[in-house]
Enzyme design. Structure first.
Site, mmCIF file in Angstrom:
data_model
loop_
_atom_site.group_PDB
_atom_site.id
_atom_site.type_symbol
_atom_site.label_atom_id
_atom_site.label_comp_id
_atom_site.label_asym_id
_atom_site.label_seq_id
_atom_site.Cartn_x
_atom_site.Cartn_y
_atom_site.Cartn_z
ATOM 1 N N GLU A 99 0.820 -1.208 0.000
ATOM 2 C CA GLU A 99 0.000 0.000 0.000
ATOM 3 C C GLU A 99 0.858 1.264 0.000
ATOM 4 O O GLU A 99 1.921 1.301 0.610
ATOM 5 C CB GLU A 99 -0.825 0.062 1.276
ATOM 6 C CG GLU A 99 -1.723 -1.110 1.464
ATOM 7 C CD GLU A 99 -2.420 -1.065 2.814
ATOM 8 O OE1 GLU A 99 -3.275 -1.900 3.031
ATOM 9 O OE2 GLU A 99 -2.077 -0.179 3.638
ATOM 10 N N CYS A 112 3.018 8.266 1.893
ATOM 11 C CA CYS A 112 3.291 7.288 2.951
ATOM 12 C C CYS A 112 3.612 5.965 2.254
ATOM 13 O O CYS A 112 2.747 5.391 1.580
ATOM 14 C CB CYS A 112 2.031 7.186 3.815
ATOM 15 S SG CYS A 112 2.162 5.983 5.126
ATOM 16 N N CYS A 119 4.509 -7.424 7.963
ATOM 17 C CA CYS A 119 5.406 -6.961 9.020
ATOM 18 C C CYS A 119 5.482 -8.042 10.082
ATOM 19 O O CYS A 119 4.478 -8.698 10.385
ATOM 20 C CB CYS A 119 4.890 -5.663 9.631
ATOM 21 S SG CYS A 119 6.014 -4.942 10.852
ATOM 22 N N CYS A 123 2.478 -5.499 16.305
ATOM 23 C CA CYS A 123 1.945 -4.525 17.257
ATOM 24 C C CYS A 123 0.434 -4.767 17.358
ATOM 25 O O CYS A 123 -0.237 -5.000 16.361
ATOM 26 C CB CYS A 123 2.246 -3.101 16.797
ATOM 27 S SG CYS A 123 4.019 -2.751 16.738
ATOM 28 N N CYS A 126 -2.256 -2.895 15.092
ATOM 29 C CA CYS A 126 -1.883 -2.599 13.705
ATOM 30 C C CYS A 126 -2.356 -3.697 12.758
ATOM 31 O O CYS A 126 -2.121 -4.883 12.989
ATOM 32 C CB CYS A 126 -0.368 -2.436 13.610
ATOM 33 S SG CYS A 126 0.211 -2.148 11.931
ATOM 34 N N GLU A 168 8.495 -2.504 8.661
ATOM 35 C CA GLU A 168 9.421 -1.820 9.562
ATOM 36 C C GLU A 168 10.691 -1.495 8.758
ATOM 37 O O GLU A 168 11.480 -2.396 8.449
ATOM 38 C CB GLU A 168 9.721 -2.735 10.761
ATOM 39 C CG GLU A 168 10.877 -2.302 11.622
ATOM 40 C CD GLU A 168 10.806 -0.847 12.101
ATOM 41 O OE1 GLU A 168 9.776 -0.422 12.635
ATOM 42 O OE2 GLU A 168 11.830 -0.146 11.925
ATOM 43 N N SER A 222 8.069 5.098 17.095
ATOM 44 C CA SER A 222 6.751 4.710 17.603
ATOM 45 C C SER A 222 6.907 4.303 19.063
ATOM 46 O O SER A 222 7.397 3.216 19.360
ATOM 47 C CB SER A 222 6.209 3.545 16.778
ATOM 48 O OG SER A 222 5.955 3.983 15.460
ATOM 49 N N ILE A 223 6.521 5.188 19.968
ATOM 50 C CA ILE A 223 6.670 4.932 21.408
ATOM 51 C C ILE A 223 5.422 4.235 21.946
ATOM 52 O O ILE A 223 5.482 3.122 22.470
ATOM 53 C CB ILE A 223 6.941 6.257 22.175
ATOM 54 C CG1 ILE A 223 8.267 6.869 21.738
ATOM 55 C CG2 ILE A 223 6.913 6.011 23.683
ATOM 56 C CD1 ILE A 223 9.513 6.158 22.217
ATOM 57 N N HIS A 294 -6.782 4.621 14.118
ATOM 58 C CA HIS A 294 -7.632 4.204 13.012
ATOM 59 C C HIS A 294 -8.271 2.892 13.444
ATOM 60 O O HIS A 294 -7.557 1.912 13.658
ATOM 61 C CB HIS A 294 -6.757 3.931 11.779
ATOM 62 C CG HIS A 294 -6.842 4.992 10.743
ATOM 63 N ND1 HIS A 294 -7.823 4.991 9.795
ATOM 64 C CD2 HIS A 294 -6.075 6.066 10.492
ATOM 65 C CE1 HIS A 294 -7.641 6.038 8.998
ATOM 66 N NE2 HIS A 294 -6.598 6.703 9.401
ATOM 67 N N CYS A 337 -2.317 1.921 8.225
ATOM 68 C CA CYS A 337 -1.353 0.865 7.948
ATOM 69 C C CYS A 337 -1.977 -0.525 7.702
ATOM 70 O O CYS A 337 -2.519 -1.139 8.614
ATOM 71 C CB CYS A 337 -0.436 0.808 9.168
ATOM 72 S SG CYS A 337 1.085 -0.045 8.916
HETATM 73 N N1 SAH Z 1 7.002 0.017 11.502
HETATM 74 C C1 SAH Z 1 7.124 1.434 11.548
HETATM 75 C C2 SAH Z 1 6.438 2.171 10.414
HETATM 76 C C3 SAH Z 1 5.058 1.737 9.975
HETATM 77 S S1 SAH Z 1 3.630 2.165 10.926
HETATM 78 C C4 SAH Z 1 6.633 1.950 12.875
HETATM 79 O O1 SAH Z 1 5.975 1.208 13.572
HETATM 80 O O2 SAH Z 1 6.951 3.069 13.225
HETATM 81 C C5 SAH Z 1 3.522 3.891 11.003
HETATM 82 C C6 SAH Z 1 2.793 4.363 12.240
HETATM 83 O O3 SAH Z 1 1.379 4.020 12.191
HETATM 84 C C7 SAH Z 1 3.333 3.732 13.499
HETATM 85 O O4 SAH Z 1 3.513 4.691 14.506
HETATM 86 C C8 SAH Z 1 2.232 2.749 13.858
HETATM 87 O O5 SAH Z 1 2.264 2.386 15.209
HETATM 88 C C9 SAH Z 1 0.990 3.514 13.448
HETATM 89 N N2 SAH Z 1 -0.233 2.697 13.352
HETATM 90 C C10 SAH Z 1 -0.359 1.388 13.074
HETATM 91 N N3 SAH Z 1 -1.644 0.993 13.122
HETATM 92 C C11 SAH Z 1 -2.363 2.099 13.429
HETATM 93 C C12 SAH Z 1 -3.757 2.346 13.629
HETATM 94 N N4 SAH Z 1 -4.659 1.382 13.506
HETATM 95 N N5 SAH Z 1 -4.129 3.612 13.941
HETATM 96 C C13 SAH Z 1 -3.218 4.610 14.055
HETATM 97 N N6 SAH Z 1 -1.903 4.443 13.865
HETATM 98 C C14 SAH Z 1 -1.472 3.197 13.578
#
Ligand code: SAH
Length: 362
Positions: A99, A112, A119, A123, A126, A168, A222-223, A294, A337
């Site tokens: 995507e 983006c 991945c 998480c 996600c 990632e 991403s914290i 989201h 994502c």
């Molecule tokens: N792997 C990397 C980059 C891809 S995700 C990372 O984790 O930083 C980019 C951002 O979107 C990350 O901060 C991720 O945690 C966030 N993200 C993933 N799913 C999401 C959701 N359902 N709603 C909002 N943000 C989300």
């Protein structure tokens, strides 16, 4: 699919491609300027096929098409949100789908992009995490997402890049590293380094490798949780790279970092979390980006209400932290994502989390 002959010029950095083309022209007893003519058609002013380089003689175009390849990414779907956001699903040569989302905002268009198909990090909130790891993308597949924006009907002029699509990026550093060169090089896509952000869960060797690059690429981390106990639950990678180590890496990174913090209702959105997060942000002078959840793909989680997000932001500000709340874009087209791929192709069985090894620092 059978492999097509010819060297893929889009796997090379602009400089490497030029050298390769110069060698070709020498062998063909053609002048060197022909190499430059082709090279600028790779990225700076891209063409769909060699035959479209009409400034070249037809015979040369045909010779190039035998010796080289400039592969396209196939658009499976293109969706437009009522807010102007556009989402692309691309099919790769082996059938994988990735995507790309284009987000207009004033004079800017932020793209983006994805760095992996699927991945491995899983998480909890996600959609990409839920589908598991498929494979790393190659340079031409990552930078190609930007290139395609110039080639599609009704082309899109990309001004900013965020590695916030599927995957990632720091687990695919071997390809992301040269991709950054392609994106930034004036002979490549020519996007300023300050306009390119790499987002990571905090893969330490990747943060170090990015810091070693001389260009001013931006780092976002991403914290999502201000304590190891909570982060552990949301992000399994926290066992390998715990929060304290991620914060230490952000401290030594010589440029300003951004913390990303997705607002999960009743999970990480209380005042005490804001206070803990403020402490971490202060330690590495980070800017905090609050991300509304989201809901698609985030099974078991609910979005924090807007007033809760506003109160969280106020708390951070009162602690002296710079904070912005990201607007949710493309809600009507499943633009978070991994969501579009899940919607279109269904979920696949997750891959083994370690099958792709660790970050490779070239
Ligand atoms: N792997 C990397 C980059 C891809 S995700 C990372 O984790 O930083 C980019 C951002 O979107 C990350 O901060 C991720 O945690 C966030 N993200 C993933 N799913 C999401 C959701 N359902 N709603 C909002 N943000 C989300």
């Amino acid at each position: 699919m059978t492999a097509r002959p010819g060297e893929n010029l889009l796997e090379l950095t602009p400089r490497e491609a030029l050298h390769r083309l110069e060698a070709f022209m020498r062998a063909e007893k053609l002048p060197a300027y022909r190499a430059r003519q082709v090279a600028r058609r790779l990225w700076a002013d891209p063409v769909a096929t060699f035959d479209d380089i009409t400034e070249l003689p037809v015979a040369l175009r045909e010779r190039l098409a035998v010796a080289f390849r400039i592969p396209r990414l196939e658009v499976i779907t293109r969706q437009r949100s009522s807010d102007g956001t556009q989402k692309f699903l691309f099919r790769l040569h082996d059938g994988q789908a990735i995507e790309t989302v284009a987000i207009p905002e004033g004079n800017r268009v932020t793209l983006c992009i994805s760095s992996q198909a699927g991945c491995a990090l899983a998480c909890a909130f996600c959609a990409t995490g839920a589908m598991g790891f498929q494979r790393n993308l190659a340079v031409h597949e990552i930078a190609g997402q930007v290139r395609e924006m110039r080639l599609v009907e009704d082309p899109i002029r990309v001004t900013n890049i965020v590695f916030m699509g599927m995957g990632e990026p720091m687990m695919n550093w071997r390809a992301v590293d040269p991709t950054l060169t392609v994106l930034n090089d004036p002979e490549g896509l020519g996007i300023g380094a300050r306009h390119i952000t790499i987002s990571t869960v905090g893969i330490l060797p990747g943060i170090v490798a990015l810091g070693e690059r001389p260009e001013q690429f931006r780092l976002a981390i991403s914290i999502h949780a201000p304590s190891d106990a909570l982060r552990q639950e949301l992000m399994p990678i926290n066992t390998k790279y715990p929060l304290s180590q991620v914060i230490a890496a952000a401290q030594v990174f010589d440029r300003r970092v951004t913390f990303e913090y997705v607002m999960l209702g009743d999970v990480n959105d209380r005042v005490e979390h804001a206070l803990q997060l403020a402490q971490l942000a202060r330690e590495c002078r980070a800017f905090v980006n609050l991300i509304p959840l989201h809901p698609g793909g985030a099974r078991g989680f609910k979005a924090s209400p807007n007033d809760r997000i506003a109160a969280f932001a106020r708390e951070l500000k009162s602690q002296g932290i710079e904070v912005a709340t990201r607007k949710s874009r493309g809600m009507d087209i499943a633009a978070a994502c991994g969501q579009l791929r899940v919607e279109r192709l269904g979920r696949r069985a997750p891959g083994a989390p370690d099958e792709h090894g660790d970050v490779q620092v070239a």
